[in-house]
Design a protein around this motif. Sequence first.
Motif, PDB file in Angstrom:
ATOM      1  N   LEU A  88       0.826  -1.205   0.000  1.00  0.00           N
ATOM      2  CA  LEU A  88       0.000   0.000   0.000  1.00  0.00           C
ATOM      3  C   LEU A  88       0.863   1.259   0.000  1.00  0.00           C
ATOM      4  O   LEU A  88       0.592   2.213  -0.736  1.00  0.00           O
ATOM      5  CB  LEU A  88      -0.929  -0.022   1.212  1.00  0.00           C
ATOM      6  N   LYS A  89       1.904   1.267   0.811  1.00  0.00           N
ATOM      7  CA  LYS A  89       2.821   2.412   0.842  1.00  0.00           C
ATOM      8  C   LYS A  89       3.444   2.631  -0.534  1.00  0.00           C
ATOM      9  O   LYS A  89       3.525   3.763  -1.012  1.00  0.00           O
ATOM     10  CB  LYS A  89       3.938   2.185   1.875  1.00  0.00           C
ATOM     11  N   LEU A 122       0.496   3.673  -3.205  1.00  0.00           N
ATOM     12  CA  LEU A 122       0.017   5.045  -3.024  1.00  0.00           C
ATOM     13  C   LEU A 122       1.120   6.062  -3.294  1.00  0.00           C
ATOM     14  O   LEU A 122       0.854   7.161  -3.783  1.00  0.00           O
ATOM     15  CB  LEU A 122      -0.561   5.231  -1.618  1.00  0.00           C
ATOM     16  N   LEU A 136       1.351   6.610  -6.911  1.00  0.00           N
ATOM     17  CA  LEU A 136       0.232   7.448  -7.341  1.00  0.00           C
ATOM     18  C   LEU A 136       0.386   8.895  -6.862  1.00  0.00           C
ATOM     19  O   LEU A 136      -0.518   9.700  -7.031  1.00  0.00           O
ATOM     20  CB  LEU A 136      -1.091   6.876  -6.821  1.00  0.00           C
ATOM     21  N   LEU A 179       0.488  10.088  -3.837  1.00  0.00           N
ATOM     22  CA  LEU A 179      -0.291  10.442  -2.651  1.00  0.00           C
ATOM     23  C   LEU A 179       0.672  10.466  -1.466  1.00  0.00           C
ATOM     24  O   LEU A 179       0.851   9.470  -0.768  1.00  0.00           O
ATOM     25  CB  LEU A 179      -1.426   9.443  -2.438  1.00  0.00           C
ATOM     26  N   GLY A 185       0.167   8.207   1.754  1.00  0.00           N
ATOM     27  CA  GLY A 185       0.452   6.816   1.401  1.00  0.00           C
ATOM     28  C   GLY A 185       1.233   6.107   2.489  1.00  0.00           C
ATOM     29  O   GLY A 185       0.936   4.958   2.834  1.00  0.00           O
TER      30      GLY A 185
END
Length: 173
Positions: A150-151, A154, A157, A159, A163
Amino acid sequence: MMTLAMGSGAARLIGVASIPILTRIYSPEDFGALASFTVLVSMISPVLTLRYVVALPLPRRDGMAMNLMALSASIMGIMALIVTVGLWLLAPLLMGLLSMEVLVPYWWLIALGVTAAGVYELLSTWATRRKAYITIAKTEVLQSLSGSLLKIGLGLLALKPIGLLVGQVVARP
């Protein structure tokens, strides 16, 4: 004990293996926000259950332990509500006093992280009582893997720093 150690070790290895990728994606300022976030969540989390969960493995009968779990969950719900409302109303003031102004927009994530940490502690302590060590080990590995992915995702992306913060909430065992 070996099962828990292997699960915890594998989870730590996943986290360490992701660091070279994360340092290419996120800036030092983003990691500073993560450090502040982690410290704040770690400081508030034990207050959430008033540490009643530590007593879960002690009762001889499951009925008494279940009552203690219900008490811990109730206290956690009330305290989570207090923390959430407190952060909603006072985040700029509190973060300013702590020199953590970077976290003001993420007050809701702090409340979520504290609540998630409390729920995980409650459930993992119950699992310890039930001697479900394999489940605990698998959960730690899955959380670490999910949080790291996830880190990275994101971050790719753009974020940032959210993120890292969201990934920390997911990865935090």
